[in-house]
Design a protein around this motif. Sequence first.
Motif, mmCIF file in Angstrom:
data_model
loop_
_atom_site.group_PDB
_atom_site.id
_atom_site.type_symbol
_atom_site.label_atom_id
_atom_site.label_comp_id
_atom_site.label_asym_id
_atom_site.label_seq_id
_atom_site.Cartn_x
_atom_site.Cartn_y
_atom_site.Cartn_z
ATOM 1 N N ARG A 133 33.555 25.210 34.804
ATOM 2 C CA ARG A 133 33.318 24.125 33.853
ATOM 3 C C ARG A 133 31.981 24.317 33.138
ATOM 4 N NH1 ARG A 133 34.472 20.141 36.916
ATOM 5 N NH2 ARG A 133 32.399 19.692 37.731
ATOM 6 N N GLY A 134 30.992 24.817 33.830
ATOM 7 C CA GLY A 134 29.710 25.075 33.185
ATOM 8 C C GLY A 134 29.812 26.124 32.094
ATOM 9 N N LYS A 135 30.674 27.116 32.320
ATOM 10 C CA LYS A 135 30.870 28.121 31.280
ATOM 11 C C LYS A 135 31.448 27.479 30.015
ATOM 12 C CE LYS A 135 32.764 32.010 32.415
ATOM 13 N NZ LYS A 135 33.684 32.996 33.023
ATOM 14 N N ILE A 136 32.385 26.547 30.184
ATOM 15 C CA ILE A 136 32.981 25.877 29.016
ATOM 16 C C ILE A 136 31.951 24.998 28.319
ATOM 17 C CG2 ILE A 136 34.755 24.238 28.291
ATOM 18 C CD1 ILE A 136 36.474 25.244 30.614
ATOM 19 N N GLU A 139 29.489 27.047 26.321
ATOM 20 C CA GLU A 139 30.057 27.501 25.052
ATOM 21 C C GLU A 139 30.094 26.371 24.023
ATOM 22 O OE1 GLU A 139 30.876 30.486 24.086
ATOM 23 O OE2 GLU A 139 30.254 31.358 26.008
ATOM 24 N N LYS A 140 30.472 25.168 24.485
ATOM 25 C CA LYS A 140 30.493 24.026 23.559
ATOM 26 C C LYS A 140 29.095 23.699 23.064
ATOM 27 C CE LYS A 140 33.028 20.503 24.470
ATOM 28 N NZ LYS A 140 33.621 19.344 25.160
ATOM 29 N N GLN A 141 28.110 23.779 23.972
ATOM 30 C CA GLN A 141 26.727 23.481 23.574
ATOM 31 C C GLN A 141 26.227 24.507 22.566
ATOM 32 O OE1 GLN A 141 24.154 23.136 26.952
ATOM 33 N NE2 GLN A 141 22.333 22.660 25.753
ATOM 34 N N LYS A 142 26.590 25.745 22.761
ATOM 35 C CA LYS A 142 26.197 26.772 21.793
ATOM 36 C C LYS A 142 26.875 26.556 20.444
ATOM 37 C CE LYS A 142 25.398 30.422 25.239
ATOM 38 N NZ LYS A 142 25.838 31.759 25.724
ATOM 39 N N ALA A 208 21.629 26.966 27.736
ATOM 40 C CA ALA A 208 22.980 26.991 28.312
ATOM 41 C C ALA A 208 23.161 28.193 29.224
ATOM 42 C CB ALA A 208 24.014 27.000 27.189
ATOM 43 N N ASP A 209 22.580 29.331 28.817
ATOM 44 C CA ASP A 209 22.686 30.531 29.658
ATOM 45 C C ASP A 209 21.946 30.345 30.980
ATOM 46 O OD1 ASP A 209 24.198 31.802 27.759
ATOM 47 O OD2 ASP A 209 22.504 32.832 26.813
ATOM 48 N N PHE A 210 20.758 29.725 30.940
ATOM 49 C CA PHE A 210 20.008 29.489 32.169
ATOM 50 C C PHE A 210 20.765 28.567 33.116
ATOM 51 C CE2 PHE A 210 15.862 30.516 29.833
ATOM 52 C CZ PHE A 210 15.884 31.820 30.296
ATOM 53 N N GLU A 211 21.318 27.495 32.544
ATOM 54 C CA GLU A 211 22.075 26.566 33.388
ATOM 55 C C GLU A 211 23.295 27.249 34.007
ATOM 56 O OE1 GLU A 211 23.061 23.173 31.110
ATOM 57 O OE2 GLU A 211 20.978 22.443 30.925
ATOM 58 N N LEU A 212 23.951 28.086 33.193
ATOM 59 C CA LEU A 212 25.123 28.783 33.708
ATOM 60 C C LEU A 212 24.715 29.804 34.775
ATOM 61 C CD1 LEU A 212 28.171 29.139 33.444
ATOM 62 C CD2 LEU A 212 27.742 30.899 31.702
ATOM 63 N N LYS A 213 23.574 30.477 34.571
ATOM 64 C CA LYS A 213 23.105 31.447 35.554
ATOM 65 C C LYS A 213 22.740 30.770 36.871
ATOM 66 C CE LYS A 213 19.913 35.311 36.100
ATOM 67 N NZ LYS A 213 18.830 36.107 35.474
ATOM 68 N N THR A 214 22.175 29.552 36.769
ATOM 69 C CA THR A 214 21.847 28.808 37.982
ATOM 70 C C THR A 214 23.111 28.468 38.765
ATOM 71 O OG1 THR A 214 19.898 27.858 36.930
ATOM 72 C CG2 THR A 214 20.753 26.725 38.868
ATOM 73 N N LYS A 215 24.133 28.044 38.051
ATOM 74 C CA LYS A 215 25.399 27.754 38.725
ATOM 75 C C LYS A 215 25.995 29.021 39.347
ATOM 76 C CE LYS A 215 26.605 23.825 35.748
ATOM 77 N NZ LYS A 215 26.520 22.816 36.823
ATOM 78 N N GLN A 216 25.837 30.155 38.641
ATOM 79 C CA GLN A 216 26.367 31.408 39.161
ATOM 80 C C GLN A 216 25.629 31.831 40.427
ATOM 81 O OE1 GLN A 216 26.121 34.645 36.409
ATOM 82 N NE2 GLN A 216 27.422 36.009 37.632
ATOM 83 N N GLN A 217 24.303 31.667 40.443
ATOM 84 C CA GLN A 217 23.538 32.018 41.638
ATOM 85 C C GLN A 217 23.914 31.132 42.825
ATOM 86 O OE1 GLN A 217 19.501 31.728 40.290
ATOM 87 N NE2 GLN A 217 19.459 33.832 39.467
#
Length: 419
Positions: A133-136, A139-142, A208-217
């Motif tokens: 969901r964070g990836k989606i 993308e929407k935020q970008k 958005a990339d940082f937030e997504l990377k945090t979720k990935q970690q």
Amino acid sequence: MIRDTSSQDRVMQSAPTRSPRWTWIAILVLIVLAVLSVRSWLSSAGAVNSERLRLGTVSRGDLVRDVLANGQVVAANSPTLYAGYSGTVALKVQAGQKVGRGAVLAEIDSPSLNNEFEREQSSLEQLEVEYNRGKILAEKQKLLARRTADERVLALQAAKREAERSQRAYQRGALSEVDYLRYQDAVQSAEILAAHAETDAKLEARSADFELKTKQQNLERQRLMVADLARRVDELKVRAPADAVVGSLAIVDRTVVAAGAPLLTLVDLSELAVDVSVPESYADDLAPGLMAEMQINGQTYRGEVAAISPEVINNQVLARLRFVDAMPAGLRQNQRVTSRLLFETRQNVLLLPRGPSLDAAGGRFAYRLDGELAERVRIELGATSVNSVEVVSGLQIGDRVVISGADLFADAERVTVTE
């Protein structure tokens, strides 16, 4: 008349009379021989029958310094398996059963570990959903930030067109200067908004990339935790590390054990060795790699010293021998084996068969046989082997020496040996 034998008779001359001097010489020689015989008899401690003695002859050859050692076949790899976690153990095998590598030998029931694994597995699934969901959302935020930047660019273009029209109208006198300047200010304002919108779009993308990377970690960390728990859960099944035979069971079935408790012992019959007991006097000569010979089922097999015990027990040092060539078939654990450790080879030395009479005197004296007389002589012995001993001094090649039965001589200097 009967004829007599006078015709057959012949007159013989009598032998000349021997001189009295030669007669006295012969008598004197006989007396001397008798005295020497009696003196030799009196100097000896007595007479011993040769059948009660064992003799050895000094020869020259190569001496292999060695020692015989009795041992037994043991498993070089005999691991004991322990419980990794506390719980109830269900045994899957019996003592003496053959098992293959990876076979399940016992299984530990640990409810707490299983519950923890299921809980962390559920958390992993939740984090995977949040990551997707964070990836989606990223993308929407970008896209939203990019749309705002594009709209600002379009507004700038519109402001520039209005400024161009106002400039033509101002040049023709159809537009006042105030309105003309207002259009020029609108262009500058649109440029500023467009530049800020572009920067904001880039910042939004990075955020958005940082937030997504945090979720990935977080997701990767949870995956590692679940993988570790999966490994621990798999360790609840005690498996065989190699093809072996179950030696002994330390517990009974369905026993509750603590972590680290021994469960069973395996015997790897594919890797057998021989443990031998060597006298303490040879401890300094023992070293890893020392060659050895092992007598098994009437055949000789080569081996070498693989390990040496650091302690002495009952005047014996324990050494482990491993097979250099292919291991003989049909070996059984605890089978008795006679081994011969080869320390060194001394070439072209004086050799004498080994016997108890040589050891009794500490290797300092021996009885050398000269005719019927055994004379006690001082000797010096060197290296010893199982069957021979090195003669350093005191004897020559061909000397016959009493190697067994000299205890009958009672340390006499000379003893007569009779047939």
